[in-house]
Enzyme design. Structure first.
Site, short mmCIF file in Angstrom:
data_model
loop_
_atom_site.label_atom_id
_atom_site.label_comp_id
_atom_site.label_asym_id
_atom_site.label_seq_id
_atom_site.Cartn_x
_atom_site.Cartn_y
_atom_site.Cartn_z
N HIS A 1 54.38 -1.18 58.99
CA HIS A 1 55.82 -1.35 58.78
C HIS A 1 56.40 0.01 58.38
O HIS A 1 55.86 0.70 57.52
CB HIS A 1 56.05 -2.39 57.68
CG HIS A 1 57.48 -2.52 57.27
ND1 HIS A 1 58.50 -2.52 58.19
CD2 HIS A 1 58.07 -2.63 56.04
CE1 HIS A 1 59.65 -2.64 57.54
NE2 HIS A 1 59.41 -2.70 56.24
N CYS B 1 60.59 -8.22 56.06
CA CYS B 1 59.94 -7.16 56.86
C CYS B 1 58.52 -7.54 57.28
O CYS B 1 57.97 -6.95 58.20
CB CYS B 1 59.91 -5.87 56.07
SG CYS B 1 61.54 -5.27 55.64
N ASN C 1 64.06 1.84 58.44
CA ASN C 1 63.42 0.53 58.23
C ASN C 1 64.22 -0.54 58.97
O ASN C 1 65.32 -0.89 58.57
CB ASN C 1 63.39 0.24 56.72
CG ASN C 1 62.73 -1.09 56.40
OD1 ASN C 1 62.52 -1.92 57.29
ND2 ASN C 1 62.41 -1.29 55.14
N1 ACO Z 1 70.00 10.76 47.56
C1 ACO Z 1 69.83 11.59 46.49
N2 ACO Z 1 69.33 11.16 45.32
C2 ACO Z 1 68.97 9.86 45.24
C3 ACO Z 1 69.12 8.95 46.31
C4 ACO Z 1 69.67 9.45 47.50
N3 ACO Z 1 69.85 8.68 48.60
N4 ACO Z 1 68.68 7.74 45.92
C5 ACO Z 1 68.27 7.88 44.65
N5 ACO Z 1 68.45 9.16 44.23
C6 ACO Z 1 68.12 9.73 42.94
C7 ACO Z 1 68.02 8.69 41.84
O1 ACO Z 1 69.27 8.41 41.29
C8 ACO Z 1 67.07 9.36 40.86
O2 ACO Z 1 67.82 10.28 40.09
P1 ACO Z 1 67.49 10.47 38.53
O3 ACO Z 1 66.08 11.01 38.48
O4 ACO Z 1 68.53 11.44 38.10
O5 ACO Z 1 67.61 9.11 37.91
C9 ACO Z 1 66.14 10.18 41.74
O6 ACO Z 1 66.82 10.33 43.01
C10 ACO Z 1 64.80 9.52 41.95
O7 ACO Z 1 65.03 8.14 42.26
P2 ACO Z 1 63.86 7.14 42.55
O8 ACO Z 1 64.44 5.78 42.78
O9 ACO Z 1 62.78 7.30 41.53
O10 ACO Z 1 63.33 7.74 43.93
P3 ACO Z 1 62.05 7.34 44.71
O11 ACO Z 1 61.18 8.52 44.91
O12 ACO Z 1 61.40 6.09 44.17
O13 ACO Z 1 62.64 6.99 46.15
C11 ACO Z 1 63.16 5.07 47.46
C12 ACO Z 1 63.57 5.95 46.27
C13 ACO Z 1 63.18 5.92 48.70
C14 ACO Z 1 64.14 3.93 47.57
C15 ACO Z 1 61.71 4.55 47.20
O14 ACO Z 1 61.62 3.99 45.91
C16 ACO Z 1 61.31 3.51 48.21
O15 ACO Z 1 61.16 3.80 49.39
N6 ACO Z 1 61.03 2.26 47.76
C17 ACO Z 1 60.63 1.20 48.66
C18 ACO Z 1 61.85 0.57 49.28
C19 ACO Z 1 61.53 -0.29 50.46
O16 ACO Z 1 60.62 -0.02 51.20
N7 ACO Z 1 62.35 -1.33 50.67
C20 ACO Z 1 62.29 -2.13 51.83
C21 ACO Z 1 61.36 -3.27 51.72
S1 ACO Z 1 61.19 -4.09 53.23
C22 ACO Z 1 62.30 -5.47 53.33
O17 ACO Z 1 61.91 -6.59 53.21
C23 ACO Z 1 63.70 -5.22 53.62
#
Ligand code: ACO
Length: 355
Positions: free
Chosen positions: A259, A112, A289
């Site tokens: 980004h 990214c 993304n």
């Molecule tokens: N829908 C509903 N619930 C979900 C989902 C979903 N799609 N995904 C996860 N959950 C649940 C989890 O299981 C967890 O449940 P639990 O508390 O019972 O265990 C809860 O929601 C919280 O999960 P977290 O992973 O802590 O959620 P978070 O607030 O961190 O959000 C996310 C997750 C959106 C993935 C976030 O961590 C994020 O954006 N991280 C960065 C990812 C990113 O930008 N990646 C791309 C990089 S760029 C590249 O090079 C490709």
């Protein structure tokens, strides 16, 4: 020493749109969860004959049209991608063939962070005097590597392409500062197995073979929380450093083009630069993304909306798999590029090119 002004920009997006409501039918999630945790409402995903080549070439054609150049006038094509259509042939060569262009063509891999990294590479060919006209494309079709049963990743990504044309000018335009960084130890937090994995007891590198499917899912793996923590830090720190490097204060920044990975990460970066929301370009709600395409799509959209005036100071910042990050300050506009003399006296404003 010349500068490398951005004289053309364009985008291409797949036709198919995947909404949060569609995802609700596929995995256990909700529109409310996705919007509140990421800011995403829908994303474009490739289907049919769409590919990194077709999208990259589409964005390139739009950028060339905006610059008023024929593909044959390009000296070099640099493509940022993590999802080339061929394992051996560079994506830049495939796009070059589509465009009927000639000259150099190679890829830059920084996931990214790829477009900002490629822009810094390409700009140096212009500022160093080697080439006069360079096309930079950011394209990714990451949804081909997403498991649509994994709600932790499938809600985040979309496909697309964005491109810019760089041309030499004596005025201070284009990329004025660059900050690149990487923490290779973070590779385990975000990766796609299979494509580059050695099969046990074999000297061969087998892409997407049946053996790998049986051994481990070939889809993207991500530790969202780790990536999130890293992103907030890297985006903020590198954006601040890029501004400082060019001797500007935060008050001098007219637009932040981050980004588009997660609205909460974007907001954190904006806070570090003390920028109000109207100075931050956000389109994550419509595209998700799009990896290396994210920054050039947002840049083209901001330019087409007339949000970038001649001489505007624009901060680009991105992070991604690697883990890698890249930031830079671009001075927007075409001042000093002879063919664009009339345009330079007007603000570089809205155009008819759809995003
Ligand atoms: N829908 C509903 N619930 C979900 C989902 C979903 N799609 N995904 C996860 N959950 C649940 C989890 O299981 C967890 O449940 P639990 O508390 O019972 O265990 C809860 O929601 C919280 O999960 P977290 O992973 O802590 O959620 P978070 O607030 O961190 O959000 C996310 C997750 C959106 C993935 C976030 O961590 C994020 O954006 N991280 C960065 C990812 C990113 O930008 N990646 C791309 C990089 S760029 C590249 O090079 C490709």
């Amino acid at each position: 020493m010349p500068y490398a002004a951005i004289t053309g920009w364009g985008t291409a997006l797949p036709h198919r749109i995947l909404t949060n409501q569609d995802l609700e039918q596929m995995v256990e999630t909700s529109d409310e969860w996705i919007v509140s945790r990421t800011g995403i409402r829908e994303r474009h995903i490739v289907s049919g004959g769409e590919s990194s080549t077709s999208l990259g070439a589409g964005a390139a054609r739009a950028a060339l049209a905006k610059a008023g150049l024929d593909a044959g006038e390009l000296d070099l094509i640099v493509v940022a991608t993590a999802t080339p259509d061929d394992f051996l042939v560079s994506q830049a060569c495939l796009i070059q063939a589509e465009l009927g262009a000639s000259g150099g063509a190679f890829d830059v891999g920084a996931a990214c962070a790829g477009f900002v990294t490629a822009l810094s590479v390409a700009s140096q060919f212009v500022t160093g005097g080697t080439y006069k006209r360079v096309l930079v494309v950011g394209v990714d079709t990451l949804t081909r590597y997403i498991d649509y049963q994994d709600r932790g990743t499938c809600i985040l990504f979309g496909d697309g392409a964005g491109a810019v044309v760089l041309e030499a000018t004596e005025e201070s335009r284009g990329l004025l500062s660059t900050v690149l960084g990487a923490d290779g130890n973070g590779h385990k937090h975000l990766y796609v197995p299979g494509r580059t994995k050695y099969v046990a007891n074999s000297a061969r590198l087998v892409p997407e073979s049946a053996a790998i499917f049986a051994e481990e899912s070939p889809y993207m793996k991500m530790n969202g929380r780790e990536v999130f923590k890293f992103a907030v830090q890297a985006m903020g720190d590198s954006a601040v450093e890029a501004v400082a490097k060019v001797g500007l204060s935060f008050d001098d920044i007219d637009m932040l083009i981050p980004h588009q990975a997660n609205l909460r990460i974007i907001d954190a970066a904006a806070r570090r630069l003390d920028l109000p929301r109207e100075k931050v370009w956000v389109n994550i709600d419509r595209f998700g993304n799009t990896s290396a395409a994210s920054v050039p799509i947002a840049l083209a959209e901001a330019a087409n909306a007339g949000a970038l005036k001649e001489g505007a100071n624009v901060v680009l910042v991105a992070f991604g798999a690697g883990l890698a990050w890249a930031a830079g300050v671009v001075r927007w506009g075409v001042a000093g590029v002879e063919r664009h003399a009339a345009q330079a006296s007007e603000p570089v404003a809205a155009s008819a090119t759809p995003v």
